[in-house]
Design an enzyme around this catalytic site. Structure first.
Site, PDB file in Angstrom:
ATOM      1  N   GLY A 234       0.822  -1.217   0.000  1.00  0.00           N
ATOM      2  CA  GLY A 234       0.000   0.000   0.000  1.00  0.00           C
ATOM      3  C   GLY A 234       0.847   1.255   0.000  1.00  0.00           C
ATOM      4  O   GLY A 234       0.353   2.345   0.274  1.00  0.00           O
TER       5      GLY A 234
ATOM      6  N   SER B 223       2.479   2.152  -2.693  1.00  0.00           N
ATOM      7  CA  SER B 223       2.483   2.616  -4.073  1.00  0.00           C
ATOM      8  C   SER B 223       3.718   2.203  -4.877  1.00  0.00           C
ATOM      9  O   SER B 223       4.333   3.001  -5.586  1.00  0.00           O
ATOM     10  CB  SER B 223       2.338   4.143  -4.046  1.00  0.00           C
TER      11      SER B 223
ATOM     12  N   ASP C 217      -1.322   8.556  -6.445  1.00  0.00           N
ATOM     13  CA  ASP C 217      -0.010   7.907  -6.318  1.00  0.00           C
ATOM     14  C   ASP C 217       0.979   8.416  -7.365  1.00  0.00           C
ATOM     15  O   ASP C 217       2.134   8.728  -7.062  1.00  0.00           O
ATOM     16  CB  ASP C 217      -0.157   6.384  -6.441  1.00  0.00           C
TER      17      ASP C 217
HETATM   18  C1  GLA Z   1      -4.921   3.188  -4.154  1.00  0.00           C
HETATM   19  C2  GLA Z   1      -5.115   3.963  -5.464  1.00  0.00           C
HETATM   20  C3  GLA Z   1      -5.183   5.457  -5.198  1.00  0.00           C
HETATM   21  C4  GLA Z   1      -6.190   5.786  -4.103  1.00  0.00           C
HETATM   22  C5  GLA Z   1      -5.987   4.901  -2.885  1.00  0.00           C
HETATM   23  C6  GLA Z   1      -7.052   5.094  -1.858  1.00  0.00           C
HETATM   24  O1  GLA Z   1      -3.678   3.463  -3.613  1.00  0.00           O
HETATM   25  O2  GLA Z   1      -4.052   3.692  -6.354  1.00  0.00           O
HETATM   26  O3  GLA Z   1      -5.481   6.138  -6.399  1.00  0.00           O
HETATM   27  O4  GLA Z   1      -7.490   5.683  -4.594  1.00  0.00           O
HETATM   28  O5  GLA Z   1      -5.945   3.535  -3.226  1.00  0.00           O
HETATM   29  O6  GLA Z   1      -7.015   6.368  -1.334  1.00  0.00           O
END
Ligand code: GLA
Length: 393
Positions: A121, A123, A167
């Site tokens: 999470g 990214s 992200d």
């Molecule tokens: C993921 C998605 C983002 C965002 C988050 C939740 O990381 O890639 O674009 O929507 O979830 O905030």
């Protein structure tokens, strides 16, 4: 050194360049980006590095150190690539989007080294997309917003994940020493200085529940359904960004309960971002912490994207001395929590959270100190850049 790794993989090549794009942790503003609301992420030291050199043989080759796998495509075929449903889609997708946007993809060899843990999470995918795009662009200019949008486009259209812009945007635009408040409707952003006297620590549950991707898509559909219903009351409503708490309260009794709760999360979360930014500017640490805890409660109860591991980490964290606030960060269903602490409380926190979590779930959580780092770009003098030494082994 990444250069040595590149040479081991591809032999002696001249003109190797290295590009970096960071991962992120979102302080507050979750599941608001695709609803055109506000988010407040910081970029991390954890990043994806791509070493790249031109080659004469007509192929685009890519090697992932983490996966120990390579892929290759004929440069001339890139415009018609299809997904293969693995890590290489992030690179192939960006390459295809670049070709479709009339950029030239020269035959190249790429080596990928990432320190952003996959599935955490934080990214890792956006970091891979943005660093690959920079490597593929080489000296072709592209404005930063188009770069972020193109990378998001690759994820939506090629990978098939209907994500928002947060992200990729923060990976491109982040500033050192500051958080970035992004308005996901105007696509403008402002740096937000964080107060002195805090530490930000991410804790990884080490799980990524399979439900995550389908639930994410479902949430985007539920939000679309909410907008449809709310527009009947107020035709000016284009997105949940336009919805006030008052309008939602009027509409909620006639909406399916789950849809009304999804909307309530987004509407109240947008508000929390604004209040958090104000609190940060005033140095009101308690309020910042409280807003994070409220955000988690809303994600857990109204948006239903948390999971027992995340809830356990948040609940445990809030009971540790010196912790101001804690919440899940990112899409949910696993991955990391983000924790706001008074400076100096970190050591005890790391120890307590780690032992309590491993006793409960039988796995030691990874713990990351989060200091706001700068956005993506070419790493100049990478052979000498000592502060990145552990990454560029
Ligand atoms: C993921 C998605 C983002 C965002 C988050 C939740 O990381 O890639 O674009 O929507 O979830 O905030």
């Amino acid at each position: 050194m990444i250069l040595d790794a590149f040479r081991r993989q591809y032999g002696d090549a001249g003109g190797v360049r290295v590009f970096r794009a960071p991962g992120r942790v979102n302080l507050i503003g979750e599941h608001t980006d695709y609803n055109l609301g506000f988010v407040l992420p910081i970029a991390l030291d954890l990043a994806c590095y791509v070493a790249a050199a031109d080659v004469p043989d007509g192929f685009l080759r890519v090697y992932s150190e983490e996966k120990r796998e390579s892929r290759e495509w004929r440069a001339q075929d890139i415009g018609s690539l299809e997904p293969s449903h693995d890590w290489s889609d992030y690179v192939a997708g960006v390459a295809r989007e670049l070709v479709r946007a009339d950029y030239h993809i020269a035959p190249k060899s790429l080596l990928i080294r990432s320190t952003v843990p996959e599935g955490s999470g934080l990214s890792s995918s956006a970091a891979l997309e943005v660093s690959s795009a920079l490597a593929l662009l080489g000296d072709q200019p592209m404005d930063p917003l188009s770069l972020a949008q193109l990378c998001r486009g690759a994820e939506v259209r090629f990978v098939g994940m209907p994500c928002g812009i947060m992200d990729q945007y923060v990976s491109v635009f982040a500033r050192e020493h500051a958080a970035l408040q992004i308005d996901c409707r105007s696509l403008e952003s402002q740096a937000v200085d964080l107060p002195d006297g805090i530490e930000i620590i991410a804790v990884n549950t080490m799980v990524k529940h399979a439900l995550g991707q389908s639930a994410y898509k479902q949430r985007t559909e539920e939000c679309a359904a909410a907008i449809e219903m709310l527009r009947r009351l107020d035709p000016m409503v284009r997105s949940l960004r336009d919805v006030t708490v008052a309008l939602l309260e009027t509409a909620a009794p006639s909406m399916p309960h789950a849809i009304a709760r999804r909307a309530r999360h987004v509407v109240t979360e947008n508000e929390r971002v604004g209040r958090f930014v104000g609190a940060s500017r005033r140095g009101d640490l308690e309020l910042m912490g409280r807003l994070m805890a409220e955000s988690h409660a809303s994600l857990r109860q109204d948006y239903e994207v948390s999971c027992p591991e995340l809830d356990f980490l948040v609940d445990t964290s809030l009971g540790i001395t010196g912790v101001l606030g804690a919440r899940m960060t990112g899409g949910g269903f696993g991955g990391c929590t983000v924790n706001l602490l008074r400076r100096g409380a970190g050591e005890r926190f790391r120890h307590e959270i780690s032992s309590t979590y491993s006793q409960r779930f039988g796995v030691t959580p990874q713990i990351f100190d989060c200091r706001p780092s700068g956005g993506a770009g070419e790493v100049k003098n990478f052979e000498k850049s000592s502060h990145r030494a552990p990454l560029l082994r």
